[in-house]
Design a protein around this motif. Sequence first.
Motif, PDB file in Angstrom:
ATOM      1  N   ASP A 105      -4.992  15.391   2.238  1.00 14.67           N
ATOM      2  CA  ASP A 105      -4.479  15.793   0.921  1.00 14.67           C
ATOM      3  C   ASP A 105      -5.623  16.071  -0.049  1.00 14.67           C
ATOM      4  O   ASP A 105      -5.604  17.085  -0.764  1.00 14.67           O
ATOM      5  CB  ASP A 105      -3.562  14.723   0.323  1.00 14.67           C
ATOM      6  N   ILE A 106      -6.614  15.190  -0.082  1.00 11.78           N
ATOM      7  CA  ILE A 106      -7.745  15.393  -0.998  1.00 11.78           C
ATOM      8  C   ILE A 106      -8.526  16.641  -0.593  1.00 11.78           C
ATOM      9  O   ILE A 106      -8.881  17.466  -1.445  1.00 11.78           O
ATOM     10  CB  ILE A 106      -8.656  14.148  -1.034  1.00 11.78           C
ATOM     11  N   LEU A 107      -8.781  16.797   0.705  1.00  8.94           N
ATOM     12  CA  LEU A 107      -9.507  17.987   1.166  1.00  8.94           C
ATOM     13  C   LEU A 107      -8.724  19.261   0.852  1.00  8.94           C
ATOM     14  O   LEU A 107      -9.302  20.260   0.403  1.00  8.94           O
ATOM     15  CB  LEU A 107      -9.788  17.889   2.671  1.00  8.94           C
ATOM     16  N   ASN A 108      -7.402  19.221   1.077  1.00  6.16           N
ATOM     17  CA  ASN A 108      -6.566  20.380   0.751  1.00  6.16           C
ATOM     18  C   ASN A 108      -6.600  20.690  -0.737  1.00  6.16           C
ATOM     19  O   ASN A 108      -6.670  21.865  -1.128  1.00  6.16           O
ATOM     20  CB  ASN A 108      -5.109  20.144   1.184  1.00  6.16           C
ATOM     21  N   ASN A 109      -6.543  19.659  -1.571  1.00  8.48           N
ATOM     22  CA  ASN A 109      -6.598  19.871  -3.017  1.00  8.48           C
ATOM     23  C   ASN A 109      -7.927  20.492  -3.432  1.00  8.48           C
ATOM     24  O   ASN A 109      -7.949  21.406  -4.263  1.00  8.48           O
ATOM     25  CB  ASN A 109      -6.363  18.567  -3.777  1.00  8.48           C
ATOM     26  N   HIS A 110      -9.015  20.019  -2.869  1.00 12.52           N
ATOM     27  CA  HIS A 110     -10.318  20.605  -3.180  1.00 12.52           C
ATOM     28  C   HIS A 110     -10.344  22.070  -2.755  1.00 12.52           C
ATOM     29  O   HIS A 110     -10.843  22.922  -3.489  1.00 12.52           O
ATOM     30  CB  HIS A 110     -11.445  19.841  -2.481  1.00 12.52           C
ATOM     31  N   VAL A 166     -17.390  15.168   6.655  1.00 18.20           N
ATOM     32  CA  VAL A 166     -16.663  14.926   5.407  1.00 18.20           C
ATOM     33  C   VAL A 166     -17.405  13.889   4.573  1.00 18.20           C
ATOM     34  O   VAL A 166     -17.505  14.024   3.343  1.00 18.20           O
ATOM     35  CB  VAL A 166     -15.203  14.477   5.690  1.00 18.20           C
ATOM     36  N   TYR A 167     -17.949  12.882   5.226  1.00 11.75           N
ATOM     37  CA  TYR A 167     -18.692  11.852   4.511  1.00 11.75           C
ATOM     38  C   TYR A 167     -19.919  12.457   3.825  1.00 11.75           C
ATOM     39  O   TYR A 167     -20.195  12.178   2.652  1.00 11.75           O
ATOM     40  CB  TYR A 167     -19.110  10.728   5.466  1.00 11.75           C
ATOM     41  N   GLN A 168     -20.629  13.306   4.541  1.00  3.68           N
ATOM     42  CA  GLN A 168     -21.803  13.969   3.966  1.00  3.68           C
ATOM     43  C   GLN A 168     -21.389  14.855   2.791  1.00  3.68           C
ATOM     44  O   GLN A 168     -22.044  14.875   1.749  1.00  3.68           O
ATOM     45  CB  GLN A 168     -22.522  14.794   5.041  1.00  3.68           C
ATOM     46  N   TYR A 169     -20.287  15.579   2.953  1.00  4.44           N
ATOM     47  CA  TYR A 169     -19.750  16.421   1.884  1.00  4.44           C
ATOM     48  C   TYR A 169     -19.435  15.581   0.642  1.00  4.44           C
ATOM     49  O   TYR A 169     -19.789  15.948  -0.477  1.00  4.44           O
ATOM     50  CB  TYR A 169     -18.489  17.130   2.388  1.00  4.44           C
ATOM     51  N   SER A 170     -18.782  14.440   0.854  1.00  7.09           N
ATOM     52  CA  SER A 170     -18.389  13.607  -0.284  1.00  7.09           C
ATOM     53  C   SER A 170     -19.616  12.982  -0.956  1.00  7.09           C
ATOM     54  O   SER A 170     -19.674  12.903  -2.190  1.00  7.09           O
ATOM     55  CB  SER A 170     -17.384  12.537   0.137  1.00  7.09           C
ATOM     56  N   GLN A 171     -20.601  12.568  -0.164  1.00 10.16           N
ATOM     57  CA  GLN A 171     -21.827  12.015  -0.754  1.00 10.16           C
ATOM     58  C   GLN A 171     -22.553  13.079  -1.578  1.00 10.16           C
ATOM     59  O   GLN A 171     -22.992  12.811  -2.693  1.00 10.16           O
ATOM     60  CB  GLN A 171     -22.760  11.489   0.323  1.00 10.16           C
ATOM     61  N   ASN A 172     -22.657  14.270  -1.035  1.00 18.26           N
ATOM     62  CA  ASN A 172     -23.298  15.356  -1.769  1.00 18.26           C
ATOM     63  C   ASN A 172     -22.508  15.677  -3.037  1.00 18.26           C
ATOM     64  O   ASN A 172     -23.093  16.009  -4.062  1.00 18.26           O
ATOM     65  CB  ASN A 172     -23.429  16.609  -0.902  1.00 18.26           C
ATOM     66  N   GLU A 225     -14.847  27.066   3.187  1.00 20.67           N
ATOM     67  CA  GLU A 225     -14.591  27.306   4.607  1.00 20.67           C
ATOM     68  C   GLU A 225     -14.561  25.991   5.387  1.00 20.67           C
ATOM     69  O   GLU A 225     -13.695  25.786   6.240  1.00 20.67           O
ATOM     70  CB  GLU A 225     -15.674  28.230   5.162  1.00 20.67           C
ATOM     71  N   ASN A 226     -15.500  25.100   5.077  1.00 25.84           N
ATOM     72  CA  ASN A 226     -15.542  23.798   5.749  1.00 25.84           C
ATOM     73  C   ASN A 226     -14.279  22.990   5.469  1.00 25.84           C
ATOM     74  O   ASN A 226     -13.728  22.361   6.379  1.00 25.84           O
ATOM     75  CB  ASN A 226     -16.758  22.987   5.288  1.00 25.84           C
ATOM     76  N   LEU A 227     -13.829  23.000   4.223  1.00 24.04           N
ATOM     77  CA  LEU A 227     -12.654  22.202   3.845  1.00 24.04           C
ATOM     78  C   LEU A 227     -11.438  22.589   4.685  1.00 24.04           C
ATOM     79  O   LEU A 227     -10.763  21.721   5.243  1.00 24.04           O
ATOM     80  CB  LEU A 227     -12.355  22.381   2.354  1.00 24.04           C
ATOM     81  N   SER A 228     -11.156  23.870   4.777  1.00 26.00           N
ATOM     82  CA  SER A 228      -9.976  24.282   5.553  1.00 26.00           C
ATOM     83  C   SER A 228     -10.182  24.014   7.042  1.00 26.00           C
ATOM     84  O   SER A 228      -9.243  23.624   7.738  1.00 26.00           O
ATOM     85  CB  SER A 228      -9.635  25.751   5.298  1.00 26.00           C
ATOM     86  N   GLN A 229     -11.409  24.186   7.533  1.00 24.98           N
ATOM     87  CA  GLN A 229     -11.693  23.927   8.946  1.00 24.98           C
ATOM     88  C   GLN A 229     -11.522  22.451   9.285  1.00 24.98           C
ATOM     89  O   GLN A 229     -10.956  22.101  10.323  1.00 24.98           O
ATOM     90  CB  GLN A 229     -13.111  24.390   9.300  1.00 24.98           C
TER      91      GLN A 229
END
Length: 92
Positions: A14-19, A57-63, A79-83
């Motif tokens: 849900d959070i990734l989809n919202n982003h 995802v962890y690296q994405y969230s830390q960044n 692109e990463n989020l939807s993948q």
Amino acid sequence: MPLSHGDQVTLLKDILNNHQTDCCGSVSECEQLERLVKSLMVNTQIDGNVKNILQEVYQYSQNGTQSSDLDQHILSNQENLSQWVNDIDQFS
């Protein structure tokens, strides 16, 4: 009451989809992603392929929490989020 494995995966998606949809987010959402990933990584029921995705995802969230322009960080990861969401659906 702690969230079940399935609830954690749903919240993560849900959070990734919202982003991905909104092209914006908050530092607290990135921190929530980090907590969810940490919790899911220690779960032995998680497929190894999903663990690889969770690392990304962890690296994405830390960044994201460290970014001076979070919306741009989210935009550059569209692109990463939807993948990631598609891959998590495939393996879970």
